[in-house]
Design a protein around this motif. Sequence first.
Motif, PDB file in Angstrom:
ATOM      1  N   ASP A   1       5.679   4.006   2.426  1.00  0.00           N
ATOM      2  CA  ASP A   1       5.021   2.654   2.663  1.00  0.00           C
ATOM      3  C   ASP A   1       3.961   2.903   3.586  1.00  0.00           C
ATOM      4  OD1 ASP A   1       6.211   2.838   5.387  1.00  0.00           O
ATOM      5  OD2 ASP A   1       7.556   1.385   4.728  1.00  0.00           O
ATOM      6  N   LYS A   2       3.112   1.860   3.990  1.00  0.00           N
ATOM      7  CA  LYS A   2       2.182   1.787   4.920  1.00  0.00           C
ATOM      8  C   LYS A   2       2.355   2.187   6.341  1.00  0.00           C
ATOM      9  CE  LYS A   2       2.458  -2.755   6.505  1.00  0.00           C
ATOM     10  NZ  LYS A   2       1.691  -4.324   6.678  1.00  0.00           N
ATOM     11  N   ASP A   3       3.639   2.383   6.711  1.00  0.00           N
ATOM     12  CA  ASP A   3       4.162   2.986   7.796  1.00  0.00           C
ATOM     13  C   ASP A   3       4.524   4.322   7.916  1.00  0.00           C
ATOM     14  OD1 ASP A   3       3.640   0.323   9.077  1.00  0.00           O
ATOM     15  OD2 ASP A   3       5.796  -0.449   8.513  1.00  0.00           O
ATOM     16  N   LYS A   4       4.076   4.917   6.786  1.00  0.00           N
ATOM     17  CA  LYS A   4       4.623   6.221   6.472  1.00  0.00           C
ATOM     18  C   LYS A   4       6.262   6.685   6.411  1.00  0.00           C
ATOM     19  CE  LYS A   4       0.358   7.907   7.165  1.00  0.00           C
ATOM     20  NZ  LYS A   4      -0.607   8.134   5.728  1.00  0.00           N
TER      21      LYS A   4
ATOM     22  N   SER B   1      16.366  10.922  10.083  1.00  0.00           N
ATOM     23  CA  SER B   1      16.645   9.624  10.571  1.00  0.00           C
ATOM     24  C   SER B   1      15.534   8.790  10.920  1.00  0.00           C
ATOM     25  CB  SER B   1      17.057   9.852  12.289  1.00  0.00           C
ATOM     26  OG  SER B   1      16.398  10.808  13.072  1.00  0.00           O
ATOM     27  N   GLY B   2      14.301   9.376  11.166  1.00  0.00           N
ATOM     28  CA  GLY B   2      13.041   8.393  11.159  1.00  0.00           C
ATOM     29  C   GLY B   2      12.538   7.828   9.719  1.00  0.00           C
ATOM     30  N   LYS B   3      13.021   8.715   8.680  1.00  0.00           N
ATOM     31  CA  LYS B   3      12.795   8.405   7.252  1.00  0.00           C
ATOM     32  C   LYS B   3      11.326   8.862   7.186  1.00  0.00           C
ATOM     33  CE  LYS B   3      16.254   5.029   5.830  1.00  0.00           C
ATOM     34  NZ  LYS B   3      16.487   4.025   5.392  1.00  0.00           N
ATOM     35  N   LYS B   4      10.715   9.753   7.712  1.00  0.00           N
ATOM     36  CA  LYS B   4       9.391  10.060   7.524  1.00  0.00           C
ATOM     37  C   LYS B   4       9.159  11.321   7.096  1.00  0.00           C
ATOM     38  CE  LYS B   4       7.150   7.089  10.735  1.00  0.00           C
ATOM     39  NZ  LYS B   4       6.083   6.944  11.713  1.00  0.00           N
TER      40      LYS B   4
ATOM     41  N   ASN C   1       0.785  -1.168  -0.066  1.00  0.00           N
ATOM     42  CA  ASN C   1      -0.031  -0.156  -0.237  1.00  0.00           C
ATOM     43  C   ASN C   1       0.802   1.111  -0.053  1.00  0.00           C
ATOM     44  OD1 ASN C   1      -2.558  -1.232  -0.146  1.00  0.00           O
ATOM     45  ND2 ASN C   1      -2.714  -1.396   2.134  1.00  0.00           N
ATOM     46  N   ALA C   2       1.853   1.423  -1.016  1.00  0.00           N
ATOM     47  CA  ALA C   2       2.814   2.503  -1.121  1.00  0.00           C
ATOM     48  C   ALA C   2       1.799   3.503  -1.608  1.00  0.00           C
ATOM     49  CB  ALA C   2       3.765   2.387  -1.651  1.00  0.00           C
ATOM     50  N   ALA C   3       1.920   4.884  -1.075  1.00  0.00           N
ATOM     51  CA  ALA C   3       1.364   5.751  -1.702  1.00  0.00           C
ATOM     52  C   ALA C   3       2.463   7.050  -1.913  1.00  0.00           C
ATOM     53  CB  ALA C   3       0.333   6.721  -0.779  1.00  0.00           C
ATOM     54  N   SER C   4       2.184   7.747  -3.247  1.00  0.00           N
ATOM     55  CA  SER C   4       3.120   8.834  -3.399  1.00  0.00           C
ATOM     56  C   SER C   4       2.479  10.131  -3.444  1.00  0.00           C
ATOM     57  CB  SER C   4       3.835   8.526  -4.781  1.00  0.00           C
ATOM     58  OG  SER C   4       2.998   8.627  -5.956  1.00  0.00           O
ATOM     59  N   SER C   5       3.134  11.371  -3.267  1.00  0.00           N
ATOM     60  CA  SER C   5       2.682  12.588  -3.184  1.00  0.00           C
ATOM     61  C   SER C   5       3.861  13.378  -3.824  1.00  0.00           C
ATOM     62  CB  SER C   5       2.200  13.076  -1.807  1.00  0.00           C
ATOM     63  OG  SER C   5       3.504  13.145  -1.034  1.00  0.00           O
ATOM     64  N   THR C   6       3.388  14.607  -4.399  1.00  0.00           N
ATOM     65  CA  THR C   6       4.453  15.415  -5.025  1.00  0.00           C
ATOM     66  C   THR C   6       4.017  16.672  -4.269  1.00  0.00           C
ATOM     67  OG1 THR C   6       4.127  14.371  -7.260  1.00  0.00           O
ATOM     68  CG2 THR C   6       5.043  16.641  -7.049  1.00  0.00           C
ATOM     69  N   ALA C   7       5.548  17.075  -3.762  1.00  0.00           N
ATOM     70  CA  ALA C   7       5.321  18.419  -2.856  1.00  0.00           C
ATOM     71  C   ALA C   7       5.924  19.352  -3.905  1.00  0.00           C
ATOM     72  CB  ALA C   7       5.916  18.291  -1.714  1.00  0.00           C
ATOM     73  N   SER C   8       5.720  20.633  -4.064  1.00  0.00           N
ATOM     74  CA  SER C   8       6.250  21.590  -4.759  1.00  0.00           C
ATOM     75  C   SER C   8       6.473  23.003  -3.685  1.00  0.00           C
ATOM     76  CB  SER C   8       5.438  22.131  -6.092  1.00  0.00           C
ATOM     77  OG  SER C   8       4.414  22.587  -5.793  1.00  0.00           O
ATOM     78  N   LYS C   9       7.479  23.922  -4.389  1.00  0.00           N
ATOM     79  CA  LYS C   9       7.811  24.785  -3.637  1.00  0.00           C
ATOM     80  C   LYS C   9       8.103  25.881  -4.882  1.00  0.00           C
ATOM     81  CE  LYS C   9      10.604  27.556  -0.327  1.00  0.00           C
ATOM     82  NZ  LYS C   9      11.942  27.194   0.550  1.00  0.00           N
ATOM     83  N   THR C  10       7.610  27.241  -4.676  1.00  0.00           N
ATOM     84  CA  THR C  10       7.921  28.318  -5.549  1.00  0.00           C
ATOM     85  C   THR C  10       9.434  28.704  -4.990  1.00  0.00           C
ATOM     86  OG1 THR C  10       5.930  28.708  -6.124  1.00  0.00           O
ATOM     87  CG2 THR C  10       7.517  30.447  -6.661  1.00  0.00           C
ATOM     88  N   LEU C  11      10.473  28.565  -5.865  1.00  0.00           N
ATOM     89  CA  LEU C  11      11.965  28.791  -5.497  1.00  0.00           C
ATOM     90  C   LEU C  11      11.860  30.265  -5.778  1.00  0.00           C
ATOM     91  CD1 LEU C  11      13.493  26.143  -7.055  1.00  0.00           C
ATOM     92  CD2 LEU C  11      12.500  26.152  -4.472  1.00  0.00           C
ATOM     93  N   TRP C  12      11.498  30.871  -6.928  1.00  0.00           N
ATOM     94  CA  TRP C  12      11.718  32.263  -7.309  1.00  0.00           C
ATOM     95  C   TRP C  12      10.596  32.447  -8.304  1.00  0.00           C
ATOM     96  CZ3 TRP C  12      12.235  34.560 -12.148  1.00  0.00           C
ATOM     97  CH2 TRP C  12      12.700  35.734 -12.235  1.00  0.00           C
TER      98      TRP C  12
END
Length: 200
Positions: free
Chosen positions: A130-133, A164-167, A103-114
């Motif tokens: 993954d399912k454990d976030k 370190s927590g990979k979250k 149950n892996a899920a993906s998301s796309t984060a974006s930020k305006t740099l300029w």
Amino acid sequence: MFILILLVIMYPLQTVEATSISKKLDTVEEKYDLEEISVAEAKELGAIPIKFNTIDELDKFLAQEEAKEEALAKENVLVENEEKSTFAISDIPILSLFISKANAASSTASKTLWSNGVSTTKGYARVTKDKDKKITAVSTWSNQSGVPWPIGWESVTSYHSLKSGKKSGTATFKGNKIYYLILPVRDMAYKKYTSYTMGF
């Protein structure tokens, strides 16, 4: 004879003026960490020229751009789009035995740099958890949209580091801002190596 005398008088004045402009330009180059590139390279990268009547106008413009960039960095606007994968490994029970993180899920984060109103440079991080976030994969990139005026963007590299927590983690985007300038001395082009970061 009169023209010859006039030329003899005018030439040193023009030379002094050109030297003065060159010195001012050297100061601006150093102040804003600009590296000269060829006009042909700037055109190849899609930069559109901007005209300045004086070096002082250029200095003022670059100071305003730096102030905008600092203000934008403080806003730290982050947009995240959740995209659940259409294929879940748990849908096939036999695969779930071999692949524990279903149950892996993906998301796309974006930020305006300029951004300047006609052109925007954004950084992106596609993050799969993954399912454990916990983050299992990250893909980063940057691009420019709109009209590349007065500053173009050349993406050099992007990468990420996980906490370190990979979250969560940080994406880094490095590239060159491209300036194509019409100055009193001549047409010139510069690039400025720039680095941005974005948390995800």
